[in-house]
Design a protein around this motif. Structure first.
Motif, PDB file in Angstrom:
ATOM      1  N   ARG A  55       0.834  -1.192   0.000  1.00  0.00           N
ATOM      2  CA  ARG A  55       0.000   0.000   0.000  1.00  0.00           C
ATOM      3  C   ARG A  55       0.869   1.241   0.000  1.00  0.00           C
ATOM      4  O   ARG A  55       2.024   1.226   0.406  1.00  0.00           O
ATOM      5  CB  ARG A  55      -0.893   0.014   1.247  1.00  0.00           C
ATOM      6  CG  ARG A  55      -1.930  -1.078   1.268  1.00  0.00           C
ATOM      7  CD  ARG A  55      -2.837  -0.952   2.481  1.00  0.00           C
ATOM      8  NE  ARG A  55      -2.205  -1.306   3.736  1.00  0.00           N
ATOM      9  CZ  ARG A  55      -2.110  -2.537   4.209  1.00  0.00           C
ATOM     10  NH1 ARG A  55      -2.584  -3.540   3.507  1.00  0.00           N
ATOM     11  NH2 ARG A  55      -1.547  -2.766   5.369  1.00  0.00           N
ATOM     12  N   SER A  56       0.301   2.329  -0.444  1.00  0.00           N
ATOM     13  CA  SER A  56       0.990   3.621  -0.411  1.00  0.00           C
ATOM     14  C   SER A  56       0.884   4.229   0.985  1.00  0.00           C
ATOM     15  O   SER A  56      -0.065   3.962   1.722  1.00  0.00           O
ATOM     16  CB  SER A  56       0.375   4.597  -1.417  1.00  0.00           C
ATOM     17  OG  SER A  56       0.597   4.161  -2.719  1.00  0.00           O
ATOM     18  N   SER A  57       1.876   5.028   1.326  1.00  0.00           N
ATOM     19  CA  SER A  57       1.841   5.764   2.581  1.00  0.00           C
ATOM     20  C   SER A  57       2.447   7.137   2.332  1.00  0.00           C
ATOM     21  O   SER A  57       2.810   7.481   1.211  1.00  0.00           O
ATOM     22  CB  SER A  57       2.607   5.021   3.681  1.00  0.00           C
ATOM     23  OG  SER A  57       3.987   5.133   3.466  1.00  0.00           O
ATOM     24  N   VAL A  58       2.554   7.922   3.373  1.00  0.00           N
ATOM     25  CA  VAL A  58       3.149   9.250   3.261  1.00  0.00           C
ATOM     26  C   VAL A  58       4.624   9.136   2.861  1.00  0.00           C
ATOM     27  O   VAL A  58       5.144   9.973   2.128  1.00  0.00           O
ATOM     28  CB  VAL A  58       3.015   9.998   4.618  1.00  0.00           C
ATOM     29  CG1 VAL A  58       3.703  11.339   4.555  1.00  0.00           C
ATOM     30  CG2 VAL A  58       1.570  10.143   4.998  1.00  0.00           C
ATOM     31  N   ASN A  59       5.273   8.082   3.291  1.00  0.00           N
ATOM     32  CA  ASN A  59       6.709   7.924   3.066  1.00  0.00           C
ATOM     33  C   ASN A  59       7.078   7.276   1.739  1.00  0.00           C
ATOM     34  O   ASN A  59       8.193   7.437   1.265  1.00  0.00           O
ATOM     35  CB  ASN A  59       7.329   7.099   4.200  1.00  0.00           C
ATOM     36  CG  ASN A  59       7.151   7.767   5.532  1.00  0.00           C
ATOM     37  OD1 ASN A  59       7.212   8.984   5.630  1.00  0.00           O
ATOM     38  ND2 ASN A  59       6.887   6.976   6.559  1.00  0.00           N
ATOM     39  N   ARG A  60       6.170   6.494   1.143  1.00  0.00           N
ATOM     40  CA  ARG A  60       6.510   5.785  -0.094  1.00  0.00           C
ATOM     41  C   ARG A  60       5.251   5.397  -0.860  1.00  0.00           C
ATOM     42  O   ARG A  60       4.158   5.357  -0.302  1.00  0.00           O
ATOM     43  CB  ARG A  60       7.322   4.542   0.219  1.00  0.00           C
ATOM     44  CG  ARG A  60       6.668   3.716   1.291  1.00  0.00           C
ATOM     45  CD  ARG A  60       6.850   2.266   1.184  1.00  0.00           C
ATOM     46  NE  ARG A  60       6.283   1.599   2.338  1.00  0.00           N
ATOM     47  CZ  ARG A  60       4.995   1.468   2.580  1.00  0.00           C
ATOM     48  NH1 ARG A  60       4.113   2.000   1.779  1.00  0.00           N
ATOM     49  NH2 ARG A  60       4.554   0.833   3.623  1.00  0.00           N
ATOM     50  N   ARG A  61       5.451   5.122  -2.135  1.00  0.00           N
ATOM     51  CA  ARG A  61       4.342   4.675  -2.984  1.00  0.00           C
ATOM     52  C   ARG A  61       4.251   3.157  -2.963  1.00  0.00           C
ATOM     53  O   ARG A  61       5.224   2.472  -2.632  1.00  0.00           O
ATOM     54  CB  ARG A  61       4.560   5.144  -4.420  1.00  0.00           C
ATOM     55  CG  ARG A  61       4.497   6.654  -4.558  1.00  0.00           C
ATOM     56  CD  ARG A  61       4.454   7.083  -6.001  1.00  0.00           C
ATOM     57  NE  ARG A  61       5.308   6.260  -6.853  1.00  0.00           N
ATOM     58  CZ  ARG A  61       6.080   6.711  -7.809  1.00  0.00           C
ATOM     59  NH1 ARG A  61       6.130   8.003  -8.048  1.00  0.00           N
ATOM     60  NH2 ARG A  61       6.806   5.906  -8.532  1.00  0.00           N
ATOM     61  N   ALA A  62       3.110   2.643  -3.339  1.00  0.00           N
ATOM     62  CA  ALA A  62       2.941   1.194  -3.447  1.00  0.00           C
ATOM     63  C   ALA A  62       3.884   0.668  -4.520  1.00  0.00           C
ATOM     64  O   ALA A  62       4.075   1.294  -5.556  1.00  0.00           O
ATOM     65  CB  ALA A  62       1.492   0.851  -3.799  1.00  0.00           C
ATOM     66  N   GLY A  63       4.492  -0.479  -4.255  1.00  0.00           N
ATOM     67  CA  GLY A  63       5.429  -1.060  -5.191  1.00  0.00           C
ATOM     68  C   GLY A  63       6.882  -0.729  -4.906  1.00  0.00           C
ATOM     69  O   GLY A  63       7.788  -1.349  -5.463  1.00  0.00           O
ATOM     70  N   THR A  64       7.135   0.248  -4.032  1.00  0.00           N
ATOM     71  CA  THR A  64       8.504   0.590  -3.651  1.00  0.00           C
ATOM     72  C   THR A  64       9.090  -0.564  -2.835  1.00  0.00           C
ATOM     73  O   THR A  64       8.413  -1.126  -1.977  1.00  0.00           O
ATOM     74  CB  THR A  64       8.533   1.874  -2.800  1.00  0.00           C
ATOM     75  OG1 THR A  64       7.887   2.918  -3.510  1.00  0.00           O
ATOM     76  CG2 THR A  64       9.953   2.276  -2.465  1.00  0.00           C
ATOM     77  N   GLU A  95      10.811  -2.546  -0.040  1.00  0.00           N
ATOM     78  CA  GLU A  95      11.045  -2.393   1.389  1.00  0.00           C
ATOM     79  C   GLU A  95      11.929  -3.537   1.864  1.00  0.00           C
ATOM     80  O   GLU A  95      11.723  -4.688   1.479  1.00  0.00           O
ATOM     81  CB  GLU A  95       9.728  -2.462   2.167  1.00  0.00           C
ATOM     82  CG  GLU A  95       8.833  -1.290   2.008  1.00  0.00           C
ATOM     83  CD  GLU A  95       7.608  -1.436   2.888  1.00  0.00           C
ATOM     84  OE1 GLU A  95       7.044  -2.549   2.939  1.00  0.00           O
ATOM     85  OE2 GLU A  95       7.229  -0.452   3.521  1.00  0.00           O
TER      86      GLU A  95
END
Length: 139
Positions: free
Chosen positions: A36-45, A47
């Protein structure tokens, strides 16, 4: 969890260090895409997340793909023909000293490497643990 490979440092006749003994620190982690996307990164980044359970197969793969190449890269040239021992403690997840896959991987390298387990009730590895942990705590 980390796999740490160290050796005794080597010095020349003048006392200058020729080999520090540091081979590498290899973490047991995986890179997985974020769901999922969050304030810190987009979905698919990608981790980085820890591997929570390290078994015998994971240890074998890390020895083959990380430790053996690091030894081949960093080992001093004048000690290439000498026997290299890889010592591990007696945890059940470690690979057996007579493991056929390990012997095959070592035979493909130019080094003479043997694997053995720490003797029972030995303080050899405890000194390494205590030294490593005290070094981390001072940082």
């Amino acid at each position: 969890m980390f796999l740490i490979a160290i050796a005794r440092p080597r010095f020349d006749s003048d006392g200058n260090e020729v080999f520090s003994g540091n081979i590498g620190i290899f973490p047991f982690v995986t890179d997985e895409p974020a769901k999922r996307s969050s304030v810190n990164r987009r979905a698919g980044t990608l981790e980085t997340s820890p591997i929570t359970s390290v078994g015998r197969d994971m240890r074998r793969i890390s020895l083959f793909s990380k430790v053996l190449p690091a030894i081949m890269l960093k080992w001093p040239l004048n000690d290439m023909n000498k026997l290299i021992y890889i010592q591990q403690d007696n945890a059940k997840v470690h690979i057996h000293p007579n493991d056929e896959k390990f012997r095959l991987a070592v035979s493909q390298s130019s080094l003479n490497i043997q694997l053995f387990c720490q003797p029972p009730n030995s303080s050899d590895l405890n000194v390494l643990d205590l030294g490593f942990f005290s070094a981390i705590q001072t940082l």
